[in-house]
Enzyme design. Structure first.
Site, PDB file in Angstrom:
ATOM      1  CE  LYS A   7     -21.536 -15.066   6.286  1.00 45.65           C
ATOM      2  NZ  LYS A   7     -21.555 -14.096   7.381  1.00 45.65           N
ATOM      3  N   GLY A  46     -13.637  -3.142   0.736  1.00 44.38           N
ATOM      4  CA  GLY A  46     -14.997  -2.597   0.881  1.00 44.38           C
ATOM      5  C   GLY A  46     -15.301  -1.555  -0.186  1.00 44.38           C
ATOM      6  NE  ARG A 100      -4.397  -1.322   1.466  1.00 37.23           N
ATOM      7  CZ  ARG A 100      -5.388  -1.753   2.232  1.00 37.23           C
ATOM      8  NH1 ARG A 100      -5.323  -1.614   3.540  1.00 37.23           N
ATOM      9  NH2 ARG A 100      -6.444  -2.305   1.686  1.00 37.23           N
ATOM     10  N   GLY A 103     -10.040  -7.272  -2.170  1.00 39.54           N
ATOM     11  CA  GLY A 103     -10.288  -8.246  -1.111  1.00 39.54           C
ATOM     12  C   GLY A 103      -9.563  -9.560  -1.307  1.00 39.54           C
TER      13      GLY A 103
END
Ligand code: AMP
Length: 406
Positions: free
Chosen positions: A205, A379, A37, A356
């Site tokens: 999910k 996110g 990062r 992610g």
């Protein structure tokens, strides 16, 4: 979306430029375990240095709820690491407000870099950073010369004082190179894709990705589904899924999505099952309607991979989010790894990984440089794929309305 000003549109020589970066790196005992990062922000920081700006960096690290968190999550080691990478001094100020900070900023020379302490230290006092406190935003904006550069895509889905707040109280707010790249690849691709657009979704999910599926149903030609998510769709259609992970309370939703999809959702035809959630055991490949009781599906099967490959081959744009199986266990990583191979074989397509787990899977499996774009935000990428406006982008100055000669 209206076009936003970028770092290339502004004049920064001799100016105190406030820059929000995403330095939320993983740490173990205060040692940085992955500095990607930090490296990702270098194009913006180096450009500002070379243009003679006085560079003032704002970043957050983790969540700050206690005094102990403050000790643990100081940005000092990050400033040191940045200094090593830049091969240049980075002045670190262990304050988020105060005289020392102000004086140090005011004595900066052109091309020097200063890093402010973790912006979330302000959360200990009434969550000022995370609730975008007006006074804090005004104060931070007052430290610069009216120019704000947002390069933190990872927090672009948040309305915090150090992004949206500073932007509001600065004369001009622009995107840095990293944010610009995310806007170009994810934003523009979602809104104006080369067709056919094939989206591939996986992960644990359905509930985490409902909004992504709904948005993509309007934009994509096909949505290929893998991961544990597939079992909610199979259960919803009355299949026996053995002990596979699925969401009982999302069965109606899955039926509704399948109905709305009018054939756009492509589900697996086989899967790899095991008798426990383990890398070893009675591992077998079975057709979806033949999952034995007591067995759980942990990856997609080879017939599914061949089927998915046919869709991938024809695509002009491919967006992927979520692993096809439990890629953390070697015996169930094949689906994800072969998916990476199939996607990257298609050289005519724009290929994007939406952050992610899929980003780390692709990187761990050695595909880091093979995709057109691997998003840096988890996110934030998901919300962007959902078609939401990200506050950290919306707050930037529109190209039309600005007086660029600042
Ligand atoms: P997500 O964060 O929603 O993208 O989910 C990623 C996680 O889903 C990873 O940790 C995978 O191990 C997990 N996952 C993928 N497929 C399965 C599966 N069939 N059963 C259980 N977990 C899975």
């Amino acid at each position: 979306m209206s076009k936003k000003l970028t770092i290339d549109d502004i004049e920064v020589m001799g100016k105190k430029v406030l820059v929000r970066v995403d330095f939320n790196v993983p740490l173990k005992d205060s040692i940085i375990t992955d500095d990607n990062r930090i490296k990702a922000a270098l194009p913006t920081i180096n450009y500002l240095i070379n243009q003679g700006a006085k560079v003032i960096l704002f970043a957050h690290l983790s969540k700050i709820k206690t005094i102990e968190d403050q000790e643990k999550y100081t940005l000092k080691p990050i400033a040191q690491r940045l200094s090593e990478i830049l091969k240049k001094d980075v002045i670190f100020i262990n304050q988020t407000q105060g005289e020392k900070l102000e004086k140090s900023i005011n004595s900066l020379h052109n091309g020097e870099v200063l890093m402010v302490e973790n912006t979330r230290f302000e959360d200990l006092d009434g969550k000022k950073e995370s609730l975008n406190n007006e006074d804090l935003a005004k104060y931070w904006a007052s430290l610069g010369d009216g120019i704000f550069v947002n390069d933190a895509f990872g927090t672009a889905h948040r309305t915090h004082a150090s992004n949206v707040g500073i932007a509001k109280y600065s004369e001009i707010a622009v995107s840095g190179y990293l944010l610009e790249k995310e806007i170009k690849f994810i934003g523009n691709t979602i809104n104006n894709p080369n067709k056919p657009l094939v989206a591939i979704l996986g992960g644990a999910k359905v509930s985490d990705k409902i909004n992504v599926i709904e948005n993509l149903l309007n934009k994509a030609d096909y949505i290929l589904i893998g991961g544990a998510m597939m079992f909610t769709f199979f259960k919803a259609q009355g299949y026996n899924v053995g002990s596979s992970l699925y969401e009982e309370d999302k069965l109606d939703l899955a039926r509704d999505l399948l109905f709305k999809a009018k054939g756009k959702i492509i589900l697996p035809i086989d899967c790899i099952v095991n008798n426990s959630f383990n890398n070893q055991g009675e591992i077998q490949e079975v057709l979806i309607d033949k999952i034995p009781n007591g067995f759980m599906g942990l990856d997609i099967g080879s017939a599914t991979l061949n089927l998915f490959a046919e869709y991938i081959k024809q695509a002009q744009t491919i967006i992927w989010n979520g692993p096809m199986g439990v890629f953390e266990m070697s015996n169930f990583a094949k689906g994800t790894s072969r998916l990476c191979q199939e996607i990257t074989k298609n050289k005519k397509a724009i290929t994007i990984i939406g952050g992610g787990d899929s980003a780390s899977a692709a990187i761990n499996l050695g595909f880091e440089n093979e995709f057109s774009h691997i998003s840096t935000g988890g996110g934030a990428s998901l919300e962007y794929l959902e078609g939401k406006k990200l506050p950290g982008i919306s707050c930037l100055t529109d190209k039309m309305e600005s007086n660029v000669n600042i």
